[in-house]
Design an enzyme around this catalytic site. Structure first.
Site, PDB file in Angstrom:
ATOM      1  N   ARG A  50      41.080  39.407  32.620  1.00  0.00           N
ATOM      2  CA  ARG A  50      42.146  40.297  32.168  1.00  0.00           C
ATOM      3  C   ARG A  50      41.620  41.128  31.002  1.00  0.00           C
ATOM      4  O   ARG A  50      40.688  40.723  30.304  1.00  0.00           O
ATOM      5  CB  ARG A  50      43.365  39.486  31.718  1.00  0.00           C
ATOM      6  CG  ARG A  50      43.947  38.570  32.787  1.00  0.00           C
ATOM      7  CD  ARG A  50      45.064  37.705  32.215  1.00  0.00           C
ATOM      8  NE  ARG A  50      45.660  36.851  33.239  1.00  0.00           N
ATOM      9  CZ  ARG A  50      45.269  35.605  33.508  1.00  0.00           C
ATOM     10  NH1 ARG A  50      44.251  35.074  32.811  1.00  0.00           N
ATOM     11  NH2 ARG A  50      45.860  34.897  34.451  1.00  0.00           N
ATOM     12  N   LYS A 102      45.529  33.538  29.517  1.00  0.00           N
ATOM     13  CA  LYS A 102      46.965  33.509  29.748  1.00  0.00           C
ATOM     14  C   LYS A 102      47.441  32.057  29.799  1.00  0.00           C
ATOM     15  O   LYS A 102      46.819  31.224  30.454  1.00  0.00           O
ATOM     16  CB  LYS A 102      47.313  34.226  31.049  1.00  0.00           C
ATOM     17  CG  LYS A 102      48.802  34.478  31.221  1.00  0.00           C
ATOM     18  CD  LYS A 102      49.060  35.373  32.410  1.00  0.00           C
ATOM     19  CE  LYS A 102      50.546  35.683  32.541  1.00  0.00           C
ATOM     20  NZ  LYS A 102      50.818  36.574  33.681  1.00  0.00           N
ATOM     21  N   HIS A 135      43.095  46.087  34.869  1.00  0.00           N
ATOM     22  CA  HIS A 135      43.577  45.044  35.767  1.00  0.00           C
ATOM     23  C   HIS A 135      43.230  45.356  37.222  1.00  0.00           C
ATOM     24  O   HIS A 135      43.126  44.446  38.045  1.00  0.00           O
ATOM     25  CB  HIS A 135      45.093  44.862  35.613  1.00  0.00           C
ATOM     26  CG  HIS A 135      45.531  43.437  35.746  1.00  0.00           C
ATOM     27  ND1 HIS A 135      45.226  42.467  34.812  1.00  0.00           N
ATOM     28  CD2 HIS A 135      46.230  42.805  36.718  1.00  0.00           C
ATOM     29  CE1 HIS A 135      45.739  41.312  35.187  1.00  0.00           C
ATOM     30  NE2 HIS A 135      46.343  41.484  36.345  1.00  0.00           N
ATOM     31  N   ARG A 168      40.152  43.570  38.015  1.00  0.00           N
ATOM     32  CA  ARG A 168      40.400  42.142  38.264  1.00  0.00           C
ATOM     33  C   ARG A 168      40.934  41.943  39.683  1.00  0.00           C
ATOM     34  O   ARG A 168      40.521  41.030  40.402  1.00  0.00           O
ATOM     35  CB  ARG A 168      41.392  41.621  37.221  1.00  0.00           C
ATOM     36  CG  ARG A 168      41.850  40.170  37.418  1.00  0.00           C
ATOM     37  CD  ARG A 168      42.704  39.782  36.217  1.00  0.00           C
ATOM     38  NE  ARG A 168      43.579  38.654  36.483  1.00  0.00           N
ATOM     39  CZ  ARG A 168      43.238  37.378  36.306  1.00  0.00           C
ATOM     40  NH1 ARG A 168      42.014  37.071  35.910  1.00  0.00           N
ATOM     41  NH2 ARG A 168      44.113  36.416  36.534  1.00  0.00           N
ATOM     42  N   HIS A 227      44.597  31.252  37.556  1.00  0.00           N
ATOM     43  CA  HIS A 227      45.979  31.223  38.023  1.00  0.00           C
ATOM     44  C   HIS A 227      46.518  29.796  38.016  1.00  0.00           C
ATOM     45  O   HIS A 227      45.837  28.871  38.478  1.00  0.00           O
ATOM     46  CB  HIS A 227      46.090  31.779  39.450  1.00  0.00           C
ATOM     47  CG  HIS A 227      46.019  33.269  39.515  1.00  0.00           C
ATOM     48  ND1 HIS A 227      45.719  33.953  40.671  1.00  0.00           N
ATOM     49  CD2 HIS A 227      46.211  34.227  38.557  1.00  0.00           C
ATOM     50  CE1 HIS A 227      45.736  35.254  40.424  1.00  0.00           C
ATOM     51  NE2 HIS A 227      46.021  35.438  39.156  1.00  0.00           N
ATOM     52  N   TYR A 287      46.433  38.293  47.141  1.00  0.00           N
ATOM     53  CA  TYR A 287      45.265  39.110  47.479  1.00  0.00           C
ATOM     54  C   TYR A 287      44.934  39.047  48.964  1.00  0.00           C
ATOM     55  O   TYR A 287      44.250  39.929  49.478  1.00  0.00           O
ATOM     56  CB  TYR A 287      44.060  38.677  46.644  1.00  0.00           C
ATOM     57  CG  TYR A 287      44.286  38.914  45.177  1.00  0.00           C
ATOM     58  CD1 TYR A 287      44.306  40.196  44.650  1.00  0.00           C
ATOM     59  CD2 TYR A 287      44.533  37.852  44.314  1.00  0.00           C
ATOM     60  CE1 TYR A 287      44.545  40.426  43.314  1.00  0.00           C
ATOM     61  CE2 TYR A 287      44.773  38.068  42.969  1.00  0.00           C
ATOM     62  CZ  TYR A 287      44.779  39.350  42.474  1.00  0.00           C
ATOM     63  OH  TYR A 287      45.028  39.571  41.142  1.00  0.00           O
TER      64      TYR A 287
END
Length: 302
Positions: free
Chosen positions: A141, A166, A237, A240, A263, A272
């Site tokens: 990120r 994150k 992003h 990414r 994640h 994705y």
């Protein structure tokens, strides 16, 4: 919680909310977002938010909708107000009155490998080429890219240490040989310019003691996309997203991609699969598996 934002006059209510968020390890960005949203609610009320009623909350959300506020912004306000009423005021009965807004998840924009190559070649200098290369080559990120320090590069294990990504979780990201070359190019240039300090930021800002900002990184990727003639809307992003999609197209296990991206849920990574072209093309339609009708020759699969 007053409408005065000056640091000299922080109300006891706001101070308590800040303490509640600090104890729970909220990032500075989250704390600022929550305070901003509660302050907007107080401005709507015209009085202290600890005097709010269920009807006030209903009218506030109606006001947001009528003002054309988008679902992500509404939901951000809901998260802030739920914390404020549930934790700071201990009024969970009011927080239950807040309603989140469902909205369709759009497919992320993805660059082709050829577009990524052009973008990196058009980056404004070795620092931004290395930073954008890190966003794509390691799937980081923007906030994770700018937070990297020189000591986070592990050349022996070919890993990047990502601290407090994150969810404030540490993890390791991949360090590919080509990305290492980009970083070494920048290292030599940064040392020549005297902006890479010992144990300092890998991508320093205008003042070397401060890191590059995500806004500066965003401006750089826009400039590179324009110079490369890329018409898609591109942000850090996007790189990414492209990293994850290209890995999936290379038949990388989706659970491995989940770990690399950091994640928490596999469902997030599975998004994705909807944009990986080779994955879509590899699926055989059930129509193509039907037995031909009598008298018809099956078509060749060439």
């Amino acid at each position: 919680m007053t409408s005065d934002t000056s640091p000299e006059r922080v109300s006891p209510l706001r101070a308590r909310m800040i303490e509640d968020m600090t104890v729970r390890g909220f990032s500075e960005k989250t704390r600022n977002d929550y305070i901003r949203n509660v302050r907007a609610f107080a401005a709507f009320l015209g009085r202290s938010p600890d005097t709010a009623t269920a009807e006030d909350l209903r009218l506030f959300q109606l006001h947001q909708t009528q003002a054309g506020m988008q679902p992500p912004s509404i939901n951000s306000a809901v998260a802030a107000l739920r914390f404020f009423f549930t934790v700071t005021l201990d009024r969970p009965d009011l927080s239950r009155r807040l309603t989140t807004v469902r909205y369709p998840r759009r497919l992320p924009a993805v660059l082709s490998t050829e577009e990524v190559t052009r973008l990196l070649q058009a980056a404004p200098g070795p620092k931004y080429r290395a930073a954008l290369g890190t966003a794509y080559g390691a799937g980081l990120r923007a906030a994770e890219v700018v937070a990297l320090k020189v000591g986070d590069i592990d050349t022996e294990r070919m890993l990047l240490r990502v601290e407090r990504g994150k969810g404030r979780k540490d993890r390791h990201a991949m360090l590919s040989p080509q990305l290492l070359e980009l970083l070494r190019d920048w290292w030599r240039e940064g040392r020549r310019l005297g902006v890479l300090l010992p144990r300092g930021w890998l991508f320093p800002g205008l003042n070397p003691i401060e890191p590059l900002s995500t806004r500066q990184l965003n401006r750089a990727v826009h400039a590179a996309a324009e110079a490369a003639g890329i018409k898609k809307r591109v942000s850090p992003h996007t790189l990414r997203h492209s990293f994850a999609t290209h890995l999936l197209e290379q038949d990388t296990d989706i659970r491995v991609i989940q770990v690399l991206l950091g994640h928490a849920k596999l469902d997030t990574t599975a998004l994705y699969a909807r944009v990986a072209n080779t994955t879509i093309r590899a699926v055989v339609s059930p129509l193509d598996r039907l037995v031909p009708r009598s008298g018809e020759e099956p078509r060749s699969e060439g």
